[in-house]
Design a protein around this motif. Structure first.
Motif, PDB file in Angstrom:
ATOM      1  N   UNK A   1     -85.216  41.005  69.843  1.00  0.00           N
ATOM      2  CA  UNK A   1     -84.147  40.012  69.843  1.00  0.00           C
ATOM      3  C   UNK A   1     -84.669  38.603  69.683  1.00  0.00           C
ATOM      4  N   UNK A   2     -85.768  38.287  70.338  1.00  0.00           N
ATOM      5  CA  UNK A   2     -86.354  36.950  70.199  1.00  0.00           C
ATOM      6  C   UNK A   2     -86.957  36.750  68.823  1.00  0.00           C
ATOM      7  N   UNK A   3     -87.465  37.810  68.226  1.00  0.00           N
ATOM      8  CA  UNK A   3     -88.105  37.691  66.916  1.00  0.00           C
ATOM      9  C   UNK A   3     -87.089  37.501  65.794  1.00  0.00           C
ATOM     10  N   UNK A   4     -85.898  38.080  65.943  1.00  0.00           N
ATOM     11  CA  UNK A   4     -84.875  38.012  64.885  1.00  0.00           C
ATOM     12  C   UNK A   4     -83.898  36.875  65.204  1.00  0.00           C
ATOM     13  N   UNK A   5     -84.182  35.698  64.711  1.00  0.00           N
ATOM     14  CA  UNK A   5     -83.344  34.534  65.009  1.00  0.00           C
ATOM     15  C   UNK A   5     -81.962  34.653  64.375  1.00  0.00           C
ATOM     16  N   UNK A   6     -81.892  35.243  63.199  1.00  0.00           N
ATOM     17  CA  UNK A   6     -80.585  35.409  62.554  1.00  0.00           C
ATOM     18  C   UNK A   6     -79.679  36.305  63.380  1.00  0.00           C
ATOM     19  N   UNK A   7     -80.253  37.342  63.998  1.00  0.00           N
ATOM     20  CA  UNK A   7     -79.453  38.227  64.842  1.00  0.00           C
ATOM     21  C   UNK A   7     -78.962  37.512  66.094  1.00  0.00           C
ATOM     22  N   UNK A   8     -79.777  36.597  66.631  1.00  0.00           N
ATOM     23  CA  UNK A   8     -79.341  35.813  67.794  1.00  0.00           C
ATOM     24  C   UNK A   8     -78.112  34.995  67.436  1.00  0.00           C
ATOM     25  N   UNK A   9     -78.132  34.397  66.270  1.00  0.00           N
ATOM     26  CA  UNK A   9     -76.982  33.609  65.831  1.00  0.00           C
ATOM     27  C   UNK A   9     -75.744  34.496  65.656  1.00  0.00           C
ATOM     28  N   UNK A  10     -75.933  35.682  65.100  1.00  0.00           N
ATOM     29  CA  UNK A  10     -74.790  36.583  64.905  1.00  0.00           C
ATOM     30  C   UNK A  10     -74.232  37.058  66.245  1.00  0.00           C
ATOM     31  N   UNK A  11     -75.119  37.300  67.229  1.00  0.00           N
ATOM     32  CA  UNK A  11     -74.637  37.701  68.550  1.00  0.00           C
ATOM     33  C   UNK A  11     -73.924  36.547  69.255  1.00  0.00           C
ATOM     34  N   UNK A  12     -74.397  35.319  69.024  1.00  0.00           N
ATOM     35  CA  UNK A  12     -73.706  34.153  69.575  1.00  0.00           C
ATOM     36  C   UNK A  12     -72.299  34.045  69.001  1.00  0.00           C
ATOM     37  N   UNK A  13     -72.171  34.267  67.699  1.00  0.00           N
ATOM     38  CA  UNK A  13     -70.846  34.246  67.075  1.00  0.00           C
ATOM     39  C   UNK A  13     -69.982  35.393  67.600  1.00  0.00           C
ATOM     40  N   UNK A  14     -70.588  36.551  67.840  1.00  0.00           N
ATOM     41  CA  UNK A  14     -69.831  37.687  68.377  1.00  0.00           C
ATOM     42  C   UNK A  14     -69.294  37.371  69.763  1.00  0.00           C
ATOM     43  N   UNK A  15     -70.119  36.716  70.595  1.00  0.00           N
ATOM     44  CA  UNK A  15     -69.675  36.323  71.934  1.00  0.00           C
ATOM     45  C   UNK A  15     -68.513  35.338  71.843  1.00  0.00           C
ATOM     46  N   UNK A  16     -68.620  34.394  70.930  1.00  0.00           N
ATOM     47  CA  UNK A  16     -67.556  33.406  70.766  1.00  0.00           C
ATOM     48  C   UNK A  16     -66.258  34.074  70.302  1.00  0.00           C
ATOM     49  N   UNK A  17     -66.377  35.035  69.396  1.00  0.00           N
ATOM     50  CA  UNK A  17     -65.176  35.741  68.924  1.00  0.00           C
ATOM     51  C   UNK A  17     -64.525  36.529  70.052  1.00  0.00           C
ATOM     52  N   UNK A  18     -65.340  37.122  70.932  1.00  0.00           N
ATOM     53  CA  UNK A  18     -64.772  37.866  72.059  1.00  0.00           C
ATOM     54  C   UNK A  18     -63.993  36.926  72.968  1.00  0.00           C
ATOM     55  N   UNK A  19     -64.579  35.772  73.277  1.00  0.00           N
ATOM     56  CA  UNK A  19     -63.892  34.802  74.143  1.00  0.00           C
ATOM     57  C   UNK A  19     -62.611  34.300  73.495  1.00  0.00           C
ATOM     58  N   UNK A  20     -62.721  33.900  72.239  1.00  0.00           N
ATOM     59  CA  UNK A  20     -61.560  33.335  71.558  1.00  0.00           C
ATOM     60  C   UNK A  20     -60.495  34.392  71.313  1.00  0.00           C
ATOM     61  N   UNK A  21     -60.907  35.603  70.948  1.00  0.00           N
ATOM     62  CA  UNK A  21     -59.941  36.652  70.658  1.00  0.00           C
ATOM     63  C   UNK A  21     -59.255  37.198  71.891  1.00  0.00           C
ATOM     64  N   UNK A  22     -59.900  37.086  73.055  1.00  0.00           N
ATOM     65  CA  UNK A  22     -59.318  37.616  74.290  1.00  0.00           C
ATOM     66  C   UNK A  22     -58.527  36.567  75.051  1.00  0.00           C
ATOM     67  N   UNK A  23     -59.134  35.388  75.260  1.00  0.00           N
ATOM     68  CA  UNK A  23     -58.470  34.337  76.033  1.00  0.00           C
ATOM     69  C   UNK A  23     -57.562  33.467  75.172  1.00  0.00           C
ATOM     70  N   UNK A  24     -57.829  33.423  73.864  1.00  0.00           N
ATOM     71  CA  UNK A  24     -57.162  32.518  72.926  1.00  0.00           C
ATOM     72  C   UNK A  24     -57.599  31.080  73.203  1.00  0.00           C
ATOM     73  N   UNK A  25     -57.319  30.193  72.288  1.00  0.00           N
ATOM     74  CA  UNK A  25     -57.730  28.793  72.439  1.00  0.00           C
ATOM     75  C   UNK A  25     -57.079  28.123  73.650  1.00  0.00           C
TER      76      UNK A  25
END
Length: 573
Positions: free
Chosen positions: A243-267
């Motif tokens: 996970x630390x070696x693949x920086x692009x995957x870290x960014x994609x997981x960060x976006x996935x976390x944001x989508x979960x928050x936004x999609x569940x709680x809404x803005x």
């Protein structure tokens, strides 16, 4: 009793809804693995989930409904209902109005990220329950008895799911914010004893292994094997380093976390979390510190940890964000109700209805996402089992298909087939387990290979060579054959079928020359033809289960087209 009535109503509501939409039997993921291991009283993948599997075993034995997989899924429903009860009680004790607490607690227990993690038997419902209980204990005024109970529960929770350790920094911060408890030496010794007592649940593994070997996941009879099993050290190191070696995957997981928050709680829900944090800080600095530090630790670890279960690992952070949003809405409604102006009171009543409206939206989402392909796993696995002989050796790459085969062969006794999960061949304990079963020859572990792919290819090829003389060897994934050939091994003869390939060679000599390309430009080879045909066939079954007849027919026609291409080329029999 009046204080318990709203939480009970919440729990019953969640239980009733989940009874209607939860998968009735076998499903994808690890549900089949947990069901099988609980029935056998063995261990699942690290950290083993000893307490959960024993509880699941009791449910399998006691409930008088359905088959074993159906009973197992009921445990997830029961734990989710109890979690909804505990969450509602936590909110009411935090002085959140009843009109907000009940729909908010039910809404979290039924939102899509939570439902997708507990739609079939899984460990996350129990993990969330432990976290809610821990936060409830931290909400009340601190005392020595409370601290002792908290230490005991946290030690049990850690043996259940290793990510619970990420609550430790928050719990330490909460403890430092409490008034002095004047803990003496005897109190610290009591705390240590309670922690060891809760952690001792894992001692079951070496005891069970020494009496009757049914662990089949790891080697807990040795000190190193026991440590690796209960700490998942090998998998954790690999996941964090990759996970630390693949920086692009870290960014994609960060976006996935944001989508979960936004999609569940809404803005609006995310905006309400800000006043919730401020108001909670004024009410209880210790509880606020616990939730904030825990949220940061959990979120950072999820972003770094390289896993396919990002959504499930993020559920505790989602719970905390949901609580902040609920606290924020409650504070705004309470403030506006106290305002003497009429329009403020009207707005307060309108805002108080928002959780009910949100709950109705969640019901609609669950209805639209109701599992219509609940019988697809059983159909696909049964097809593969029936296409092979009763004593066949089936080697597969897809974990959930292998786990379902284990369930159908071990519990339903459909055949004497042996199913091999190729991914586990990277672990030496799995190799030794195959040696003990007589499926492998000892000595291969002393050979040095370039990487795990070369090791997997060599072990898989050795499995085929050793077993093809006495039983049918079946590869359910064309990619397995591709890996073996790319690693320098060749099959002299294969019988290609739509759902896999049967080894027919007398041996697998090392390949000579350069690696053979698997896809020839201008036409499809047998491997890619088989893969595409099987893909469309599975897609057609899923569409048919969803009553999408036209699309299912089109997908099946596409599958037949690949099948006919295989017949024309002489690959299919």
């Amino acid at each position: 009793m009046n204080q318990l009535r709203p939480p009970l109503i919440t729990g019953v509501l969640v239980f009733s809804v989940l009874q209607f939409i939860t998968v009735p039997g076998l499903y994808w993921g690890e549900s089949a693995l947990l069901t099988t291991r609980a029935w056998q009283l063995g261990s699942a993948h690290p950290p083993g989930y000893c307490g959960f599997l024993h509880l699941l075993h009791m449910v399998q034995k006691i409930l008088p409904i359905g088959d074993i997989s159906c009973r197992s899924n009921q445990l997830g429903i029961i734990l989710s209902a109890i979690s909804a009860f505990a969450l509602c009680r936590l909110m009411l004790r935090s002085q959140i109005p009843l009109s907000i607490a009940v729909p908010s607690a039910a809404g979290f227990s039924l939102c899509l990220p939570v439902f997708n993690a507990i739609g079939a038997v899984e460990v996350y419902a129990m993990h969330l329950l432990f976290i809610i209980i821990t936060m409830s204990l931290c909400l009340i005024r601190s005392s020595k008895k409370q601290l002792f109970l908290l230490a005991f529960i946290c030690s049990i929770a850690f043996t259940h799911h290793l990510t619970f350790i990420l609550l430790i920094p928050g719990l330490i911060t909460w403890f430092l914010c409490q008034p002095t408890l004047n803990l003496k030496k005897a109190h610290w010794i009591t705390l240590l004893i309670l922690i060891l007592l809760g952690s001792s649940i894992n001692i079951y593994f070496p005891i069970r292994e020494s009496v009757h070997s049914l662990i089949v996941w790891g080697q807990p009879d040795s000190a190193d094997g026991f440590f690796d099993l209960v700490t998942a050290s090998e998998e954790a190191r690999s996941a964090f380093s990759s996970g630390l070696a693949a920086r692009d995957d870290i960014w994609s997981r960060l976006l996935a976390v944001w989508r979960i928050l936004l999609g569940t709680l809404s803005l609006p829900g995310l905006v309400l979390a800000v006043p919730g944090v401020i108001g909670l800080t004024r009410k209880s600095i210790g509880f606020m510190a616990l939730t904030f530090v825990t949220f940061v630790c959990l979120t950072v670890s999820v972003i770094i940890y390289n896993s396919n279960e990002t959504i499930s690992f993020f559920l505790p952070s989602l719970l905390i964000a949901w609580l902040w949003s609920t606290f924020g809405l409650s504070d705004i409604v309470t403030w506006m109700r106290k305002n003497t102006r009429i329009y403020s009171k009207v707005i307060a009543h309108v805002l108080a209805v928002l959780p009910i409206l949100m709950l109705s939206v969640i019901f609609n989402q669950l209805w639209n996402h109701r599992h219509n392909d609940v019988f697809v796993p059983r159909i696909l696995v049964k097809t593969a089992i029936d296409s092979c002989k009763q004593n066949a050796l089936i080697i597969t790459r897809r974990s959930d298909l292998c786990f379902i085969r284990w369930y159908m062969n071990e519990i339903e006794k459909r055949s004497d087939q042996q199913s091999i999960f190729q991914h586990l061949l990277s672990f030496k304990w799995y190799y030794h387990d195959l040696v003990q079963k007589g499926l492998m020859r000892a000595g291969l572990e002393n050979v040095v290979f370039e990487d795990s792919q070369a090791w997997n290819a060599a072990v898989t090829a050795s499995l085929a060579v050793q077993n093809q003389g006495c039983r049918q060897v079946f590869f359910s994934d064309p990619e397995i054959v591709s890996d073996i050939e790319l690693a320098g091994w060749q099959f002299s003869r294969l019988e290609c079928k739509r759902d896999g390939m049967i080894v027919k060679s007398d041996g697998i000599p090392p390949a000579s020359g350069t690696d053979k390309p698997l896809i020839i430009l201008g036409r499809l080879d047998e491997y890619s033809t088989q893969a595409l045909g099987a893909l469309y066939q599975r897609y057609a079954i899923c569409l048919a289960m969803q009553s999408k007849g036209t699309q299912a027919s089109e997908a099946m026609a596409e599958s037949e087209r690949y099948h006919m291409h295989g017949i024309d080329q002489g690959w299919w029999k």
